[in-house]
Design an enzyme around this catalytic site. Structure first.
Site, PDB file in Angstrom:
ATOM      1  N   LYS A   1       1.096  -1.092  -0.140  1.00 52.59           N
ATOM      2  CA  LYS A   1      -0.162  -0.124  -0.086  1.00 52.59           C
ATOM      3  C   LYS A   1       0.903   1.152   0.021  1.00 52.59           C
ATOM      4  CE  LYS A   1      -3.914  -2.030   2.799  1.00 52.59           C
ATOM      5  NZ  LYS A   1      -5.040  -2.574   3.558  1.00 52.59           N
TER       6      LYS A   1
ATOM      7  N   TYR B   1     -12.314  -2.346  -3.372  1.00 52.34           N
ATOM      8  CA  TYR B   1     -12.650  -2.404  -2.309  1.00 52.34           C
ATOM      9  C   TYR B   1     -14.641  -2.418  -1.933  1.00 52.34           C
ATOM     10  CZ  TYR B   1      -7.643  -2.169   0.357  1.00 52.34           C
ATOM     11  OH  TYR B   1      -7.557  -2.890   0.621  1.00 52.34           O
TER      12      TYR B   1
ATOM     13  N   ASN C   1      -2.177   1.105   6.876  1.00 49.33           N
ATOM     14  CA  ASN C   1      -1.114  -0.626   7.360  1.00 49.33           C
ATOM     15  C   ASN C   1      -0.394  -1.658   6.047  1.00 49.33           C
ATOM     16  OD1 ASN C   1      -3.659  -2.045   5.632  1.00 49.33           O
ATOM     17  ND2 ASN C   1      -4.229  -2.785   7.858  1.00 49.33           N
TER      18      ASN C   1
ATOM     19  N   HIS D   1      -2.118  -4.952   1.887  1.00 47.37           N
ATOM     20  CA  HIS D   1      -3.541  -5.758   1.404  1.00 47.37           C
ATOM     21  C   HIS D   1      -3.453  -7.085   1.189  1.00 47.37           C
ATOM     22  CE1 HIS D   1      -7.439  -6.665  -0.186  1.00 47.37           C
ATOM     23  NE2 HIS D   1      -6.950  -8.176  -1.143  1.00 47.37           N
TER      24      HIS D   1
ATOM     25  N   GLU E   1     -10.018 -10.706  -7.288  1.00 43.26           N
ATOM     26  CA  GLU E   1      -8.852  -9.732  -7.288  1.00 43.26           C
ATOM     27  C   GLU E   1      -7.788 -10.005  -7.910  1.00 43.26           C
ATOM     28  OE1 GLU E   1     -10.287  -9.333  -2.666  1.00 43.26           O
ATOM     29  OE2 GLU E   1      -8.302  -9.662  -3.259  1.00 43.26           O
TER      30      GLU E   1
END
Ligand code: GTP
Ligand code: MG
Length: 138
Positions: free
Chosen positions: A9, A49, A112, A115, A126
């Site tokens: 990320k 998402y 964070n 993913h 995905e």
């Protein structure tokens, strides 16, 4: 062998942590069979998402995912989905086990660092969202 979709990320690409995170995956026995650095638009992040559309943090999450480049990758190995989630650690870095990516690198529950797909069905969707079959070189 199982495959899972991983995203490094913006908080992690901003801090030049791609190599350190990839080393964690490889040390755990996961093979990086596809990888590319891309810039998501907020709309693309929102589509990816979409399952979180009703959650209070959805808008913040989409803004964050579009704020800088991400590295999208396909990880392969025995039990790759669960193994990847073990290496990632808990969503909130305060709860993540020592030695996990989120314990070492994540800045907050939102920012964070990584993913990972959470089930075989979501992994398939995905992976197909970012990669064509020709790009997956096991
Ligand atoms: P992913 O692998 O990114 O899907 O993480 P996860 O499966 O551990 O968490 P979950 O699917 O529940 O949430 C998806 C992402 O939304 C998280 O990784 C966070 O980036 C973000 N997120 C989750 N909870 C919160 C929250 O309370 N606040 C904020 N700002 N972001 C959150
Ligand atoms: Mg999730």
């Amino acid at each position: 062998v199982e495959r899972t979709l991983s995203i490094i990320k913006p908080d992690a690409t901003n801090r030049n942590l791609t190599g350190k995170i990839n080393a964690k995956f490889e040390d755990a026995g996961l093979r990086i069979v596809a990888q590319k650095r891309i810039q998501l638009t907020k709309a693309q992040a929102g589509e990816f998402y979409a399952v979180h559309k009703e959650r209070p943090f959805y808008d913040e999450l989409c803004e964050f995912m579009a704020s800088a480049p991400v590295v999208v990758q396909v990880l392969e190995g025995e039990g790759a989905i669960a193994k990847n989630r073990d290496v990632m650690g808990a969503t909130n870095p305060a709860d993540a086990a020592a030695g996990t990516i989120r314990a070492e690198f994540a800045e907050s529950v939102g920012e964070n660092s990584v993913h990972g797909s959470d089930a075989p069905e979501t992994a398939a969707v995905e992976i197909a969202y970012f990669f064509s079959g020709l790009e997956l070189v096991g």
